[in-house]
Every structure is written in C-alpha cells, then in structure tokens.
Design a protein around this motif. Structure first.
Motif, mmCIF file in Angstrom:
data_model
loop_
_atom_site.group_PDB
_atom_site.id
_atom_site.type_symbol
_atom_site.label_atom_id
_atom_site.label_comp_id
_atom_site.label_asym_id
_atom_site.label_seq_id
_atom_site.Cartn_x
_atom_site.Cartn_y
_atom_site.Cartn_z
ATOM 1 N N ARG A 1 0.845 -1.204 0.000
ATOM 2 C CA ARG A 1 0.000 0.000 0.000
ATOM 3 C C ARG A 1 0.878 1.250 0.000
ATOM 4 O O ARG A 1 1.704 1.437 0.891
ATOM 5 C CB ARG A 1 -0.920 -0.010 1.213
ATOM 6 C CG ARG A 1 -2.010 -1.085 1.133
ATOM 7 C CD ARG A 1 -2.743 -1.226 2.446
ATOM 8 N NE ARG A 1 -3.170 0.060 2.973
ATOM 9 C CZ ARG A 1 -4.268 0.740 2.586
ATOM 10 N NH1 ARG A 1 -5.050 0.221 1.656
ATOM 11 N NH2 ARG A 1 -4.575 1.902 3.124
ATOM 12 N N THR B 1 1.237 5.575 -0.696
ATOM 13 C CA THR B 1 0.580 6.883 -0.765
ATOM 14 C C THR B 1 1.493 7.900 -1.459
ATOM 15 O O THR B 1 2.703 7.899 -1.242
ATOM 16 C CB THR B 1 0.251 7.378 0.660
ATOM 17 O OG1 THR B 1 -0.767 6.532 1.210
ATOM 18 C CG2 THR B 1 -0.234 8.828 0.650
ATOM 19 N N ILE C 1 1.650 -3.074 -6.429
ATOM 20 C CA ILE C 1 1.331 -1.872 -5.649
ATOM 21 C C ILE C 1 -0.151 -1.546 -5.726
ATOM 22 O O ILE C 1 -0.779 -1.662 -6.781
ATOM 23 C CB ILE C 1 2.171 -0.674 -6.162
ATOM 24 C CG1 ILE C 1 3.621 -0.818 -5.704
ATOM 25 C CG2 ILE C 1 1.598 0.666 -5.688
ATOM 26 C CD1 ILE C 1 4.564 0.234 -6.253
ATOM 27 N N GLU C 2 -0.659 -1.127 -4.566
ATOM 28 C CA GLU C 2 -2.013 -0.586 -4.515
ATOM 29 C C GLU C 2 -1.902 0.873 -4.065
ATOM 30 O O GLU C 2 -1.248 1.157 -3.053
ATOM 31 C CB GLU C 2 -2.843 -1.376 -3.501
ATOM 32 C CG GLU C 2 -4.271 -0.899 -3.405
ATOM 33 C CD GLU C 2 -4.958 -1.483 -2.169
ATOM 34 O OE1 GLU C 2 -4.435 -2.468 -1.590
ATOM 35 O OE2 GLU C 2 -5.995 -0.919 -1.764
ATOM 36 N N ALA D 1 -2.861 3.665 -2.107
ATOM 37 C CA ALA D 1 -3.691 3.824 -0.908
ATOM 38 C C ALA D 1 -4.219 5.244 -0.777
ATOM 39 O O ALA D 1 -5.278 5.466 -0.195
ATOM 40 C CB ALA D 1 -2.864 3.454 0.325
ATOM 41 N N CYS E 1 0.628 2.964 5.829
ATOM 42 C CA CYS E 1 0.875 2.320 4.541
ATOM 43 C C CYS E 1 2.327 1.882 4.457
ATOM 44 O O CYS E 1 3.136 2.178 5.349
ATOM 45 C CB CYS E 1 0.480 3.235 3.387
ATOM 46 S SG CYS E 1 1.061 4.895 3.544
ATOM 47 N N ASP E 2 2.645 1.146 3.427
ATOM 48 C CA ASP E 2 3.990 0.574 3.309
ATOM 49 C C ASP E 2 5.016 1.591 2.839
ATOM 50 O O ASP E 2 6.200 1.465 3.120
ATOM 51 C CB ASP E 2 3.952 -0.623 2.360
ATOM 52 C CG ASP E 2 3.088 -1.743 2.911
ATOM 53 O OD1 ASP E 2 3.440 -2.286 3.969
ATOM 54 O OD2 ASP E 2 2.042 -2.035 2.303
ATOM 55 N N SER F 1 4.487 5.659 7.999
ATOM 56 C CA SER F 1 5.003 4.728 6.990
ATOM 57 C C SER F 1 6.436 4.341 7.323
ATOM 58 O O SER F 1 7.241 5.189 7.718
ATOM 59 C CB SER F 1 4.964 5.410 5.613
ATOM 60 O OG SER F 1 5.552 4.573 4.653
#
Lengths: 343, 343, 343, 343
Positions: free
Chosen positions: C3, C5, C27-28, C30, C66-67, C89
């Motif tokens: 995740r 950003t 990847i998503e 976020a 998030c990651d 993060s």
C-alpha cells in the motif's frame, strides 16, 4: 508628427502596436498606458524594444490630448472607458471585442452580457480596409475585427462580392490559433507544459468571431477554434457551396480581381512549392493576410483558407493601416516588414 | 509464442510496431524485413529500442513461415507483394493504403492509378475493431484504416449507428496531423526548418482518407488535411447535421452506449479542465482514440472530434489490437500504455 | 500488494508517479494526497489517466498507515511534514530538494534558508541506485536527487570511479531542461508564449543541483541551467580534464564496465546514426538515463553527456526503482516502457 | 544605387540576404545566382518575398560587373569560385567558412582538407565590425564569421579587451543552435520528426567555430554544439576564469564601455524580467547580438552568454553591416528591424 497613445500597452497586442508605432516615421508615441506597469520601462516588459525606446509606461491620467488613441484593453473594459478616450482624442481605434458587432442582441448572445455603451455602436466603422476603406477615411471611431474573423472574412469575401456562393448554405470555418491570442495574463491552459504541441479545441462551436463573419459577409457563419503549437499565427479554413455552374476559373478571377490593388492581401493557391496555400509562419511580424482556395469540382464544394499574424494584420498592424488611411498617409507606412523564411 | 514478421520494419510505423511486439508477452519477432537496412541492427534505426533488442533487420527472402505478417510498406508496394506474403503466413495485416477501399473505381479516383490486385479486395476485413470486431475474429486478411479515417469514423460513428444525423448532408472533416505520418523518408516539406510551427494545408480538398470514411459510414465525407506542429498525433474535427428534434442528451447517450465496452475509445466532452475535448498530445504512445462532440442547439449543427496517435491507434497499435482479436488473445495485451501528461 | 501513498499528487511529478504506480503489479495506491484537489477525480487533473483509474485525491488526514509514502511536495514543504509521514510509513521516499544535501551549511548556501529538520539529514540515503544500491536495500528514508544532478552524476561517475580525471580541476556542467520541471503552478516565465522556442538561461551560475553533483562525485562542480523548448527532458553536458595519459579506450572501458549491469543506464557514444549521443527526446516516459562521452585527444579535455526524462529517471521513476530495491522486488518492475521514436 | 549580387541565393542565408537587400534604400539587386533554381522566381523558393519582388534566379554566367558580390555558397565551393567573383566585383563578402581562418594548418585541422586558395587568406578582413571596423572601411575582401563564433567572440571580448581574464585557462563554450543553420538541403537528421524537440549534440568537442574564437580572442577556445528546438537562433554559453581580484563591478563596466556605441550589441544582464540574459527568440529577424554575464564570486568563475539570429547577425545581416561600413553608408541602414515579442 502625429501624437498617439496606446492604452493597455503592457499586453501582447499593445506591445506589438508600440513596436509598429516606434518605427513609423510620422508618429510620436505620446503615452503608453498600463495600469499594471505604470512607471516601469517599456523594454522591461517588451524586451524586443530594448535600445529602441527609453520610454516608460504611464497611468491613464497622465495622458493629455492626442491625435489618436488605440485601445488594447481586455475585452469588456474598453466599453467602460470609451467615453473617456473619445473626449481626449479625435480618433479612437479600438482593438478589443467590445465594438465589433453592431447588434446588441447578437453581442449578448456571443459575449454573454449586456453591452454597456450601445449608443456608440452605430458610430464605429469596422477596421477592415478591404471592405470599408472609404468609410475609414472619415471615421472617428474604428473597431478592429477579431483576428480569426479577419482571416475568415478576407478568405471568403471575393466569392460573396462576386456572388459565386449559395449564401443560404452558410459557411463553416475551422480556425487554428497560436497562444499569443490568449494574452500575457493567460491562465493554466496556456502554461507551456500544457499548451506545447497541443491541438486544444477551446471552441468546438460558436466561437465569437463567427458573429463578425456573419455580419460582414451576410451569411450564417459557424466557427470552431483550436489552439495549435504556435505563438503567433492564425489560419482559418472555410467551407462554402458554389452556385451551380461556377468553375475554378471564375473563382480564380474573383480572387485576383478582388485583391489586385490591396497592399496587404495576397492570393496564394499554387501548384508547386512547399507553401502552396496560406501559411501563417511566413507571415509573422508582417501585415499580410494571405488567402487561397481549392475546389472539389465533383461536388461544388469550395475550401477557402486565410492566414495572418494575429498580432499584426489580426490586430495592431490592421489598426495602424486604418490609422494611415484615416490620416491620409500612405497606407503601407510603417507596415512593410515582409516576414521571415524560414522561421 | 506466436511468430510474427514485420515487413517494412525500418520506417516509423514499422518501428512502432516492433516496439509493441517486443513488449507483447505472446509474440516472438521472427523477422524485421527492411530492404534499406537489411543486416543492420534495429536499434541503430529505432534508437528507443536500444537495450530492448539485439536483433537486426533481414531481407524478405530470409523470412520463413510465421503466424502473422504485418506490412508497413510504402503505399503501392504492398499490393505487388501481397501474394508472396499470403503464401508465407495464414494472417496478413496490411497497414498501407492499398487494401482500404473495396471499390476499384473509388481507389483509382483517390490514388490516381489502377489497383494491381483487385481480386483480393473483397477478402480484406477492415482493421477497425469498433465496427468489425466479429469479422476480425475469423479474418485472414486485415487492412488497417488510415489514421485520419480512424479518428473521423470513430468520432461520427455513434451518430450514424443511432441514426441521429441526416446522412444526405454528408459530413465535412478537417484533419490536423503531425509530421511522422509523412514517414522517415519524407521530402523537403518535412525539413524541420520548413515544417516547424507550420500550419501547412497539404490537402485543401479530397484527402484520401475521406473515401474510407464515406465507405465505413455510408455518407459523403469530405476531408481537408493540415500538417501542424507535432511529430505524432492526429485530430479530426467533423461537422454534420442532426435530424430534427435530436437534442444533446440523445447525442450524449449515443456516444456512451456505443463505446461503453470499448477498451480503447473514450468519450471526452467535459465542462471543465484544460483538455475538455479529444487532445492528441496526451495520447502519444497509447492505443486510445478519444472522441467528443459539441452541439449548437440553435442550428442543429454538430461538431465531432476524434484524436489518436497516428502510429499507434492510427496504425501499429490498431493492427496489434486486430491481431489479438484474431488470435483469441485478450484484446488489450501489449497495448496498455496510458500516455503521458504533460508531454 | 504493497500500500503506497503519494503526497503532492496533483503536480506533474506526483501525476507521473501515479501513472507508474497504477501500472505496477505489486502496488495498490492507498492515497493520492492533494491539498488543492482533495475530493476531485485524479483523471480530471491528469487526463492521461482517464479510464485507468476512478480514484479521487484526498486530504492528508485521510491517509492511514501504509507501506510507503512518496513526497512530491513543493520544495521546503517536505521538511515541515517529514515527521508526520515518518510516523505513518516505514518507508518515506522524498522527491523534493529538502533532503538532498547532507550538510546544513551547503543547504543554506544553495537554498537561501535554514534547514528545518537537520537532525534527519544523516538518515536519508540518496535515491541513486547506481551509486548507493546496497544502502538502499535497507533504507527507511530515501531522498531522490534532482533531475539535472542525476544526469550529471551518472555521466561523469565512471571517470571518477575509475580515477581517470583530475578532481582538482572540478567539472563544469551546462544543463538544458524542459518546462515540466517548473511544475504545474509555474509563473509567467512559463507561459507558452514566453517559453516556446526559448533558450532561457535561468541559472547562469550555481544552479542548486551542482551542490549534489559535488557531493556525490567529490569534486567542485559548477552548473548553469537553461530552459529550452521541450516539456520533458533534461540533458547535461559536462567538462572535465583527464589525468595525463588517459586515452579514449580507457574511457570507453570505464563507461562499459561501470554500467554493464545497470538496467537503466545505457552508454551512447556512437560513430553513426542520428542520435549518436544521449538524447532526451527518445527517453520520454522511460526510466533510462543515457550517458556518453567524447574526447579531444589534443587537449585531454573530456566532454560527458547525460540525458533523461526529468519526471521519470529524474524523479518518479527513479523513486520507484529505489522502492523496488528496498522492497526486494525486481528492480525494473513497472518501469520497462522503452520510450518512443519518433516523438 | 549600388548594384549587388547574391551567389547561392536559393539557400536560407541567401534568402535572408535578399530580404535585407530588397529593403535597403541604396541597393539594387543585380543578380540572384542559384545553380539549382536558375530561371525560377525567387518568391517560389523564399515565399516571404511574395509581392516584394518579381525577380527570378539567374545563372552565374549572367552576372555582369557589380559593386558587391555576396557569397552564400556551400562551404568548400566558395574557395573554388573566389577568383571568378573577385574579377567581377571590387568588393566580395564571403559568408561561407572558407576564408574565416588565416592559418592553413588550422584550416586543415578543422575542415579536414587542404585550402585551395591559401594565397587569398591574408587579404580577407574578418566581417566583425565590433573588432575590425576600421579595417572594414577599406576592405575589398570580407569574410563573415560563423554564427556561433560571432556570439562567442562578442560575449567574451570585453573581458579580453579589458584584460580581465586569465587567458592561459582558455574558455569553454557550449553552443545551441536552431535548424536553419543546417541549410535548405539538410539531411535526415534534420527531418522534422527527428529534429523536433531534440537536444542533439552534433559536436561534443571541437566545433569548427571554436577555431575562429581562438583566433579573434587569442586564447584556446573549446566549443560543443547542440541542435535544440528552434529554426533560427544561436546561443553560446562560455566559461572563463577571472584574474584574481576582478569583481562584478569591473566586469559590468567592461561590458558597458565596450559596447556603449555599438549599434547592434546590447548588454543584457538584468535582475528582473523573464529574459534577463541574452535570448535568441526575441532577436529573430534582427541584427542584434545580445551579450550578458554572471559571476560566481566565490570561485571567480565567469559565465558569458551571447545570442543572435544565425541568419542575420550570424550571417546575412552582419554581412550587410560590413557592406554599409565599407561603402560609407550609415551602418544601420536596412538593418533596423527590432525583433518580435512574443514569438
């Protein structure tokens, strides 16, 4: 020397007019009015005028009487200031959109607001020498047409004047324009990263200048407008329907006759060469409007093409040509730069 | 892996196809035929493929059997070689102009010469998935339409399919194109100093692609074409007349319905934003064709706009989309690059 | 799925990162934080992402853990928000100028103000895989270098690493850049009419990126910067003096060895072809930095050349490459677009 | 009226000279020699001269005696024809590279071949009024410098003339040029699709014009050259080392003094404004060479910048300025076009 003032001198069209006026042998620049830049040097804003002039911009209040005032204001501002300038100068040449239409209803339809000086509309002579030269000789109020309107009108006018097209069918125009038409205070769509290389359709229907074409040619014109990659330069492609039986020879003759004596209109419709039809890029800085045509003999459809520099024949140069006419000066005085190739 | 050959791989459209094929997970490039460059490395001619491929161009004779052959030859050469390639490959995808029209008389009128393989014309399926997807699933011969034709057809097709325009009035198109359409061996008019910043009307009437639009839409199309400042990118603006009573809501619904499931056609007609209508520059490298419309409610005149990258959806990408369909692969495979902004 | 950003997602570099992230298989996205555009659709601002994403921008407060967080903020804003994002993060990748220098005095000299988070400077690993790959594998804070710095460093680094130049002589760099580097909120100098076709020297001495080159190469670098006609693309030409006796063969070998295994650096110094030296225009959209060299054997003067897309290898792509390294993913994942030719 | 012939009148520099000559009040164009176009109208090749002239090109044999001959031939052709033209005209102004160097060995090193008319070299006066005005007043043979050499020399000359730089350190120049410098018969690298938007380093070391700078300034100059997106326009950035103790005030004074009376050199080094340093795009069509400077006070490194239109001050305009001087005419006659903004 004739004393001339430019109002709105800090913008692109104002700067172009200053360039032309400073090179004109019979003109003295009496004032360069800019509310934004009053007190600053002109060449700080128009860097091409470095070493050409030491003048600075001034405020409107600083302007005394003069022989002519040219308005390069934002649209809608000119009509609020017109009374003021009429009192200071016998001749006012307006380069904005405010006095280009003579019908207040049409104005409202295209500009989306009421006209604030409707009583003056009838007094303005259109600043289009090729159609209204005689009236311009005695005009005290001149309204220079829109750049795309000038290109469109001059491209189709020979056919109308010679009664060669079917007026009931109207005419469709597609105009392409460079970014300088949006002015020196343009918004985000004119940021280089957005505008560069774009073909941005900013008016897919009903561009304002179509109303001027309709007025001057007496037909229903429709116009789209697209911003293409260029700083200066306008080109309009127009489509109309010939009357039955009209052939290419007749069309050619109409163009030749119409513009044989015009100093700033050239007929460009060649069989050979790279630029066989009107091309803005070879006109930049010049006061020429090149016009051309092509015929689809099978269908009777006619394409006409007009090209000009929007800041010169589409604005400041055309204004100066009108001024020359009005003042009884040689019409081409100060306007003989031929354009560059290649550029 | 499917073995694929590109013939005419040294040109711009051949190079673009190589880029797409080399990134396609189900394809192996079996041959890149170039008479000019045989024996030379591909990345010496297409420098964007450095480190992507070590392959070299080969001669036509070196090509054995393969699953598909794509022809990116000069116009008029494809029809002399077609028999040869049909024997080497079950599927031939032609990207030239030679098999785009199904009527030899129309071909002669627009190309000025006789067709040399008229017996094959009926066998070609037009490479336009949005109109002919089902036929493409079984096609052995595919002819990819011209770039401006694709943009023009896709922009107007929803109105034809939904019977919203008056076909008898025909349609007028004005197309603008970048310089890559003239190819890697273009003449003096494409020299940078001449072409840069130009708005060069190279077809004031009867551009060839109008014949394709007429064929696919069943109306009389007329098209002008102008080279504007861009390397890639085509935009067509079209004008047609709505049937009486058709309003904007109906038009909008026709567009939405027509393209709701199309992976590579997007309807772009927005109220806000810099690029409210189809803009080629944000499509470069992508396989999208964006289409849009605008209505002059007073007159019933409709403007439609189509935009694409002439080398991708106007050529190599469209060809690959057809190939994917024909081979039963996911239609978007290898074609998902979305384009860049800003660019 | 990891995740991720993006903070400052409404700008050009934020938009480019979104394009890359949305195409990355692991990847998503976020969150796409934009204070200007929170609540608006992403594709309204980045039109190339139409049909690619339906997401909207959000406010910073809406972002949970998030990651990774990527900062594409204006310079000077990142250092005020860094503590905030570090807490949300494990990995923060900063694409601004705020953490590119490790010496607060040098920072003050080049940025004209005090650093607001000096205690963090030592924790940032420079986001330059070609020099710092091993440290990046374990980095929690990464600072991506400036676009011109990356091009300059990579072009000269083989000579420094192989001890072939006289470090005491320093190095002079001239950088040319497109307009996108000025961002989506650039001022009047970036208006299309001003910027188009310009060669605007905006930093005749001491461009900030020279401090980064000096840092990474351990010599005194000097850099000028000029905005030329392009939207994307950076090219730096550098000059250094070879140690006595170093010949072209040695230089060539140093370049080849240094970058033999680098996925995104290509050595371009050819005898033939149109683009014999690094050329930005064939790199647009790609993550390549091309580097090349030429030697004046008579004088021992060496010219090095580096080219890249400032938004990709000069920004978002380089950031994603660092992310891939840090996360143990294949380094080229989501970064394989090769660039277009012609364009 | 002075009778003047242009040899090589079909090229870009020949066309530009024709434009200037046709607007010059004391000149009559006696002949426009072109082997390629003899018998064809001039305005078919130089479309900006439509309606300006009805003349046609002629063959060399058709030229009788005249007051001056200007050679705009391809490099290497001028030296084979020089004897011929010397016999037909008291004054020969050569705009090619053939007589720019006075040392045959240096010529051979930079041009890769032997000089064919070495006995004439000493008779040529360099066509650079700012350095050689007095000698030009009596010159019968004039060799106009290369465009990048002129920009480089004029930018650095004030420091040399005032003894402010360390000559032993030499000077490094990076030149950027538009495409018109490659001429009207340029090869594939100048195809629009390749050249557009490029930053093509075509001379990473030892551009020929560096030999001219070395000659005129008496130091070892090194020059790289890059083709950037522009048709006209050259800009050179130079780097030199100030003598110890020389400060910015001294540098400024040297520039002001050197060029105070020069009609076509302006010092541009401002604190404010969009174009604070020399910018070619506002000079197009004009005969100005703008020069500027910036100092890194910490290191004593000096950057100088020169800009001009390669076809005017870098070629035809400079040639005409020399002619005016030689003929005792006002130096600026026919050369007062100030340039356009925006463009």
């Amino acid at each position: 020397m004739l004393r001339v003032t430019v109002v709105g001198a800090g913008g692109y069209i104002g700067g172009e007019l200053l360039r032309l006026l400073l090179g004109h042998p019979e003109i003295e620049v009496a004032g360069a009015v800019s509310s934004r830049f009053a007190g600053k040097r002109i060449d700080g804003v128009h860097p091409n005028l470095r070493s050409v002039t030491d003048l600075s911009f001034c405020a409107a209040e600083a302007v005394g009487e003069c022989d002519a005032v040219f308005l390069a204001l934002p649209h809608r501002v000119a009509m609020t200031q017109m009374d003021h300038w009429i009192q200071r100068s016998k001749l006012v040449v307006d380069m904005t959109g405010d006095f280009r239409l003579d019908d207040t209803e049409v104005f409202q339809r295209y500009y989306g607001e009421e006209h604030l000086a409707p009583q003056l509309l009838a007094d303005f002579v259109p600043g289009l020498p090729e159609l209204y030269r005689e009236r311009l000789r005695a005009a005290d109020l001149i309204s220079v047409p829109g750049c795309m309107a000038t290109a469109g009108v001059l491209a189709l006018y020979p056919l109308v004047a010679h009664d060669l097209i079917d007026l009931r069918q109207g005419a469709q125009f597609d105009a392409r324009t460079g970014s300088s038409g949006s002015g020196a205070t343009a918004g985000p769509a004119n940021l280089h990263a957005e505008r560069s290389g774009a073909m941005r359709v900013f008016a897919p229907t009903r561009h304002r200048h179509e109303a001027e074409i309709s007025r001057h040619l007496g037909l229903a014109a429709a116009m789209t407008a697209t911003g293409v990659e260029a700083v200066r330069g306008v080109q309009t492609i127009g489509h109309a329907t010939l009357r039955p039986g009209v052939d290419e020879r007749t069309v050619r003759r109409a163009f030749r006759e119409q513009y044989a004596k015009e100093p700033f209109v050239r007929v460009v419709a060649h069989q050979r060469g790279i630029f066989r039809y009107p091309e803005p890029k070879i006109l930049l800085g010049s006061n020429f409007c090149d016009v051309g045509y092509a015929l689809d003999a099978d269908t009777g459809r006619l394409t006409v093409i007009g090209a000009l520099d929007n800041l010169v024949k589409g604005g400041a140069g055309n204004a100066l040509q009108c001024f020359n006419i009005r003042m009884g000066l040689p019409e081409t005085l100060g306007l003989t730069f031929p354009g560059l190739h290649p550029l």
